[in-house]
Design an enzyme around this catalytic site. Structure first.
Site, mmCIF file in Angstrom:
data_model
loop_
_atom_site.group_PDB
_atom_site.id
_atom_site.type_symbol
_atom_site.label_atom_id
_atom_site.label_comp_id
_atom_site.label_asym_id
_atom_site.label_seq_id
_atom_site.Cartn_x
_atom_site.Cartn_y
_atom_site.Cartn_z
ATOM 1 N N LYS A 3 10.608 -2.809 13.126
ATOM 2 C CA LYS A 3 9.535 -3.337 12.274
ATOM 3 C C LYS A 3 9.718 -4.850 12.236
ATOM 4 C CE LYS A 3 7.153 -2.097 8.009
ATOM 5 N NZ LYS A 3 5.799 -2.111 8.546
HETATM 6 N N1 PXG Z 1 3.044 2.057 11.857
HETATM 7 C C1 PXG Z 1 3.071 0.728 11.727
HETATM 8 C C2 PXG Z 1 2.821 -0.124 12.919
HETATM 9 C C3 PXG Z 1 3.336 0.155 10.477
HETATM 10 O O1 PXG Z 1 3.373 -1.160 10.343
HETATM 11 C C4 PXG Z 1 3.498 2.381 9.531
HETATM 12 C C5 PXG Z 1 3.255 2.876 10.794
HETATM 13 C C6 PXG Z 1 3.768 3.325 8.403
HETATM 14 O O2 PXG Z 1 5.143 3.290 8.043
HETATM 15 P P1 PXG Z 1 5.640 3.549 6.548
HETATM 16 O O3 PXG Z 1 7.121 3.478 6.662
HETATM 17 O O4 PXG Z 1 5.066 2.449 5.702
HETATM 18 O O5 PXG Z 1 5.147 4.874 6.150
HETATM 19 C C7 PXG Z 1 3.552 0.995 9.365
HETATM 20 C C8 PXG Z 1 3.836 0.413 8.019
HETATM 21 C C9 PXG Z 1 0.129 -3.762 5.466
HETATM 22 C C10 PXG Z 1 1.268 -2.814 5.485
HETATM 23 O O6 PXG Z 1 0.241 -4.779 4.747
HETATM 24 C C11 PXG Z 1 1.551 -2.092 6.614
HETATM 25 C C12 PXG Z 1 2.635 -1.204 6.605
HETATM 26 C C13 PXG Z 1 3.382 -1.027 5.505
HETATM 27 C C14 PXG Z 1 3.089 -1.762 4.374
HETATM 28 C C15 PXG Z 1 2.018 -2.670 4.355
HETATM 29 O O7 PXG Z 1 -0.867 -3.518 6.164
HETATM 30 N N2 PXG Z 1 2.855 -0.566 7.754
#
Ligand code: PXG
Length: 289
Positions: free
Chosen positions: A149
């Site tokens: 990430k």
């Molecule tokens: N794929 C990607 C590419 C992400 O960035 C997820 C899946 C989901 O992962 P989690 O662990 O959150 O269930 C993410 C997470 C935003 C934002 O501001 C994006 C994420 C998390 C928090 C905020 O758009 N992405």
């Protein structure tokens, strides 16, 4: 608003990092987006573990241990007297030279923002989101592991722009082979004949923490769940589709590329998962106060 930056708290206006920080110059860094509900941080341990794994994968040394970073997250929320909200935890390579050599960055920068989060409008949880397939492919493992990430979100940002230009709420990203990877900031799931399916991590999905919670809920509810390689065909012909992410939580998706998924309405399995997910966010997590 109080911001944590390298061990101290600053007002929003005074929380500043160097223009020589490689997080800015090269997107060299890692981050987590974390939610807290009713005075409890949801899945904090998992987020901290993923942050440290992301950092390790890019040879970035976080200047504190897991316990200290965890304590800093909790203290940042307390400093802002919040009960519900969102934490952005960022570790960058830190200030260095003009030149991408990370060896010339003596110390990583750590900052934490605790704030309110703007949810998707309630209407979208009731009626579902529309999704469009993006031409921009998910970054391949051979270039940068999609498991990390990292602060390199340009790939996802470009896909998000495409989705917006086509009037969709989210963008579906395929990998180089054309298999479904994930959406720009969420994991993707389908329901077919009562069973749940989601692409494997090896297809280019982030190991989402909300994704993991869906596996737990499915096991608890006795719903079959598996991770086959998936194509758009699987989504076009699914009974239900939903997306998961810390920001989005669990949200129904009812159209892909203007085609109705199932009957074009959020489905019953998605509804059950959302209900249980809300219970978990309200009753579990690390106490802040
Ligand atoms: N794929 C990607 C590419 C992400 O960035 C997820 C899946 C989901 O992962 P989690 O662990 O959150 O269930 C993410 C997470 C935003 C934002 O501001 C994006 C994420 C998390 C928090 C905020 O758009 N992405």
């Amino acid at each position: 608003m109080k911001i944590y930056l390298d061990g101290q708290f600053y007002d929003k206006e005074n929380a500043k990092i160097s223009v020589f920080d490689h997080g800015l110059l090269y997107g060299d860094g890692v981050f987590e987006g974390i939610r807290f509900y009713h005075g409890r941080v949801f899945r904090l341990e998992e987020h901290i573990a993923r942050l440290f794994d992301s950092a390790k994968a890019i040879c970035l040394k976080i200047p504190q241990d897991k316990a200290a970073v965890t304590a800093a997250v909790l203290e940042t929320i307390r400093q802002n007297a919040l009960q519900d909200g969102y934490v952005r935890l960022v570790v960058t390579r830190g200030p260095g030279d003009l030149g991408l050599n990370p060896a010339l960055c003596p110390k990583a920068t750590v900052f934490i923002i605790a704030s309110k989060i703007t949810l998707y409008p309630d209407e979208m949880y009731r009626n579902g989101l529309t999704v469009a397939t993006c031409a921009t492919r998910r970054i391949p493992h051979g270039a940068l592991s999609p498991m990390v990430k990292s602060l390199n979100y340009l790939n996802n940002v470009l896909a998000k722009i495409e989705a917006q230009q086509s009037g969709a709420g989210e963008g579906l990203m395929l990998n180089e082979q054309g298999y479904v990877a994930e959406c720009t900031g969420d994991n993707v799931f389908i329901v077919k004949n009562g069973a749940i399916f989601t692409p494997p991590i090896s297809s280019g999905a982030l190991a989402g923490i909300t994704r993991e919670v869906v596996f737990e809920i499915a096991a608890e509810l006795g719903i079959a769940i598996s991770e086959p390689e998936m194509t758009r065909y699987d989504i076009y012909t699914a009974d239900e589709c939903f997306l998961t992410g810390t920001a989005a939580e669990i949200i129904p998706a009812v159209r892909l590329d203007s085609r109705e998924i199932g009957d074009g309405k959020p489905g019953p399995v998605t509804g059950r998962l959302i209900a249980r997910f809300r219970q978990l966010t309200e009753t579990t997590g690390t106490a802040i106060y």
